[in-house]
Structure formats: C-alpha cells, structure tokens
Write an enzyme that holds these catalytic residues in place. Structure first.
Site, PDB file in Angstrom:
ATOM      1  N   GLY A 113      25.732  28.713   7.051  1.00 25.14           N
ATOM      2  CA  GLY A 113      25.726  30.164   6.912  1.00 25.14           C
ATOM      3  C   GLY A 113      24.754  30.909   7.800  1.00 25.14           C
ATOM      4  O   GLY A 113      25.031  32.031   8.229  1.00 25.14           O
ATOM      5  N   GLU A 149      17.394  31.267   6.724  1.00 31.10           N
ATOM      6  CA  GLU A 149      18.489  31.237   5.752  1.00 31.10           C
ATOM      7  C   GLU A 149      19.354  32.478   5.886  1.00 31.10           C
ATOM      8  O   GLU A 149      18.871  33.534   6.317  1.00 31.10           O
ATOM      9  CB  GLU A 149      17.904  31.224   4.325  1.00 31.10           C
ATOM     10  CG  GLU A 149      17.773  29.862   3.707  1.00 31.10           C
ATOM     11  CD  GLU A 149      19.113  29.234   3.358  1.00 31.10           C
ATOM     12  OE1 GLU A 149      20.154  29.645   3.878  1.00 31.10           O
ATOM     13  OE2 GLU A 149      19.097  28.289   2.561  1.00 31.10           O
ATOM     14  N   ASP A 150      20.600  32.371   5.469  1.00 26.43           N
ATOM     15  CA  ASP A 150      21.419  33.584   5.363  1.00 26.43           C
ATOM     16  C   ASP A 150      21.168  34.286   4.030  1.00 26.43           C
ATOM     17  O   ASP A 150      21.134  35.513   3.978  1.00 26.43           O
ATOM     18  CB  ASP A 150      22.912  33.279   5.565  1.00 26.43           C
ATOM     19  CG  ASP A 150      23.415  32.153   4.696  1.00 26.43           C
ATOM     20  OD1 ASP A 150      22.592  31.449   4.068  1.00 26.43           O
ATOM     21  OD2 ASP A 150      24.636  31.959   4.628  1.00 26.43           O
ATOM     22  N   ASP A 202      19.203  32.801  -3.088  1.00 28.41           N
ATOM     23  CA  ASP A 202      19.857  33.225  -4.326  1.00 28.41           C
ATOM     24  C   ASP A 202      19.056  32.642  -5.503  1.00 28.41           C
ATOM     25  O   ASP A 202      18.022  33.201  -5.880  1.00 28.41           O
ATOM     26  CB  ASP A 202      21.302  32.711  -4.260  1.00 28.41           C
ATOM     27  CG  ASP A 202      22.198  33.237  -5.352  1.00 28.41           C
ATOM     28  OD1 ASP A 202      21.689  33.671  -6.386  1.00 28.41           O
ATOM     29  OD2 ASP A 202      23.426  33.218  -5.185  1.00 28.41           O
ATOM     30  N   LYS A 222      18.258  37.798  -2.951  1.00 30.78           N
ATOM     31  CA  LYS A 222      18.764  38.271  -4.246  1.00 30.78           C
ATOM     32  C   LYS A 222      17.757  37.882  -5.324  1.00 30.78           C
ATOM     33  O   LYS A 222      17.972  36.907  -6.067  1.00 30.78           O
ATOM     34  CB  LYS A 222      20.068  37.532  -4.563  1.00 30.78           C
ATOM     35  CG  LYS A 222      21.335  38.284  -4.326  1.00 30.78           C
ATOM     36  CD  LYS A 222      22.451  37.526  -5.056  1.00 30.78           C
ATOM     37  CE  LYS A 222      23.728  37.548  -4.293  1.00 30.78           C
ATOM     38  NZ  LYS A 222      24.800  36.777  -4.957  1.00 30.78           N
ATOM     39  N   PHE A 242      28.432  39.334  -4.913  1.00 31.93           N
ATOM     40  CA  PHE A 242      28.882  38.198  -4.105  1.00 31.93           C
ATOM     41  C   PHE A 242      29.221  38.721  -2.717  1.00 31.93           C
ATOM     42  O   PHE A 242      30.151  39.510  -2.553  1.00 31.93           O
ATOM     43  CB  PHE A 242      30.072  37.485  -4.727  1.00 31.93           C
ATOM     44  CG  PHE A 242      30.273  36.135  -4.092  1.00 31.93           C
ATOM     45  CD1 PHE A 242      29.668  35.012  -4.620  1.00 31.93           C
ATOM     46  CD2 PHE A 242      31.013  36.008  -2.921  1.00 31.93           C
ATOM     47  CE1 PHE A 242      29.802  33.771  -4.002  1.00 31.93           C
ATOM     48  CE2 PHE A 242      31.150  34.772  -2.293  1.00 31.93           C
ATOM     49  CZ  PHE A 242      30.545  33.653  -2.837  1.00 31.93           C
ATOM     50  N   VAL A 243      28.423  38.293  -1.739  1.00 29.94           N
ATOM     51  CA  VAL A 243      28.566  38.860  -0.398  1.00 29.94           C
ATOM     52  C   VAL A 243      29.083  37.829   0.600  1.00 29.94           C
ATOM     53  O   VAL A 243      28.832  36.631   0.468  1.00 29.94           O
ATOM     54  CB  VAL A 243      27.229  39.451   0.111  1.00 29.94           C
ATOM     55  CG1 VAL A 243      26.929  40.769  -0.565  1.00 29.94           C
ATOM     56  CG2 VAL A 243      26.080  38.485  -0.071  1.00 29.94           C
ATOM     57  N   ASP A 284      30.145  32.899   3.371  1.00 28.43           N
ATOM     58  CA  ASP A 284      31.569  32.636   3.154  1.00 28.43           C
ATOM     59  C   ASP A 284      31.954  32.686   1.679  1.00 28.43           C
ATOM     60  O   ASP A 284      31.095  32.634   0.796  1.00 28.43           O
ATOM     61  CB  ASP A 284      31.920  31.237   3.671  1.00 28.43           C
ATOM     62  CG  ASP A 284      31.366  30.128   2.775  1.00 28.43           C
ATOM     63  OD1 ASP A 284      30.147  30.159   2.489  1.00 28.43           O
ATOM     64  OD2 ASP A 284      32.140  29.263   2.337  1.00 28.43           O
ATOM     65  N   ARG A 307      33.351  34.174   7.069  1.00 31.02           N
ATOM     66  CA  ARG A 307      32.046  33.991   7.723  1.00 31.02           C
ATOM     67  C   ARG A 307      31.893  34.871   8.964  1.00 31.02           C
ATOM     68  O   ARG A 307      30.793  35.275   9.315  1.00 31.02           O
ATOM     69  CB  ARG A 307      31.886  32.538   8.199  1.00 31.02           C
ATOM     70  CG  ARG A 307      31.484  31.560   7.150  1.00 31.02           C
ATOM     71  CD  ARG A 307      31.040  30.256   7.819  1.00 31.02           C
ATOM     72  NE  ARG A 307      31.121  29.149   6.902  1.00 31.02           N
ATOM     73  CZ  ARG A 307      30.185  28.829   6.005  1.00 31.02           C
ATOM     74  NH1 ARG A 307      29.093  29.555   5.913  1.00 31.02           N
ATOM     75  NH2 ARG A 307      30.340  27.801   5.217  1.00 31.02           N
TER      76      ARG A 307
END
Ligand code: PRP
Length: 180
Positions: A47, A101-102, A105, A133, A155-156, A162, A168
């Site tokens: 990601g 990181e993307d 969470d 988040k 949820f992104v 993805d 993506r």
C-alpha cells in the site's frame, strides 16, 4: 462514476502535504544522516509504495530505500496478528530507520515492526504515514512520528490503499461505501 466511492482528500491536497512533510523530515534528519549512514526508508508493501516513492524523491538528505511486507487485512476486517512476508531479517543495526506506511489503523502492523527493528538495535526507528486513524488504535503505544492526514474511522481506498486489491491506483484518497 462509481457510487461506492466519494473523495475524502483530493490529489492536489495530498501532493502539497507530502512536500511539506518531506521538508520537515529532511530538516529533522539533516545532522544525523550522512553519506556514511544514510536514512533507511522502509516502505511497507504494497500500500505505501506510491506515498513512499513521492516522499523519498523529495528528501534532500542521504537515503536508502528498502521494502518490508506485512499482511494484516482481509477485506474490511483486520486480522489479529500481522505476519512478515519480507524484511524480517533486514540489517538495521546502527541505522536510522524511517518506516513509511499508507495507513496506521489498529497499530498492530507498526507494533510488530517496531519490536522487530528495536530488537535489531537500530539507532532510531520512526514512523511516517499517509493516513492515521487514531480512533481505531488497539496498540496504544503506537503513535506515528509523521502524519500527512489524521482521518476518522472510514474505510478508505486510493493512493495505494485497496479493497480486496481494487482501487489502489485511484489518484485521490476516497471513502469506500460497501453498502451502496
Ligand atoms: C494495511 C496497511 C498497513 C496496515 C495497517 O496493509 O497498508 O500496513 O494494513 O493496519 P493496522 O494498523 O491495523 O495493522 P494490508 O495488510 O492491507 O496490506 P497492503 O498494504 O498490501 O494492502
């Protein structure tokens, strides 16, 4: 038009923010990262690859790029324990490491990496993420050092994120609405 998707953060806003963050990171590491001991940027596959490539090309300090792969998600449900697929045995002793990181969470993925690279006696380990988040955090001690955008519990997808390997490549950060 895909009715399951709405724009959360548009492309230009992301590009602008990455440039700001690159300046900040360059300033923070300028004195400690040298040609002899460059910053080791660890991009988490898959990601973060778009974010990391945009970021690293704007750092004006000596850098090296390597990759780790950890998987934790299946669909929209996080798995309990992230697993290293690549990079568990990277040599980070004495290195300044920046994990890119993307999204952070629950924090379990980053927690796993911090433990691993800490054990291997990295000189420093920091975390840079496109999205954070914090309301979803389970690993309470995980606080990213550099955050492009803090977001709510949505949820992104897009910018590398993805849903079951779809979306993506979207140029914006978008909210995925599975119920539509
Ligand atoms: C996603 C994301 C982070 C991780 C964050 O990876 O890229 O690495 O989950 O979740 P956590 O904070 O709850 O641990 P994913 O497993 O979806 O792999 P991918 O990047 O290949 O899509």
């Amino acid at each position: 038009m895909n009715e399951k998707l709405t724009v959360l953060i548009d492309h230009d806003t992301v590009v602008h923010r990455i440039a700001e963050l690159a300046k900040q990171i360059s300033a923070d590491y300028r004195t400690c990262c040298t040609a002899q001991n460059p910053l080791l940027v660890l991009c988490t596959l898959r990601g973060a690859v778009f974010f990391a490539s945009d970021l690293i090309r704007q750092l004006d300090i000596p850098c090296e790029l390597d990759f780790v792969k950890i998987h934790s998600y299946r669909g929209t449900r996080p798995a309990e324990i992230p697993v290293f697929d690549l990079g568990e045995n990277l040599s980070v002793e004495g290195r300044h490491v920046l994990i890119v990181e993307d999204i952070v969470d629950t924090g379990h993925t980053i927690e796993t990496m911090l433990k691993q690279f800490g054990r291997q006696q990295a000189e420093s380990v920091r975390v840079c993420t496109l999205l954070d988040k914090p309301s979803r955090r389970e690993a309470a001690e995980v606080i990213p050092d550099y955050v492009c955008f803090e977001i709510e519990d949505l949820f992104v997808v897009g910018w590398g994120l993805d849903y079951n390997e779809q979306y993506r490549l979207l140029p914006d950060v978008m909210v995925y609405h599975p119920e539509v």
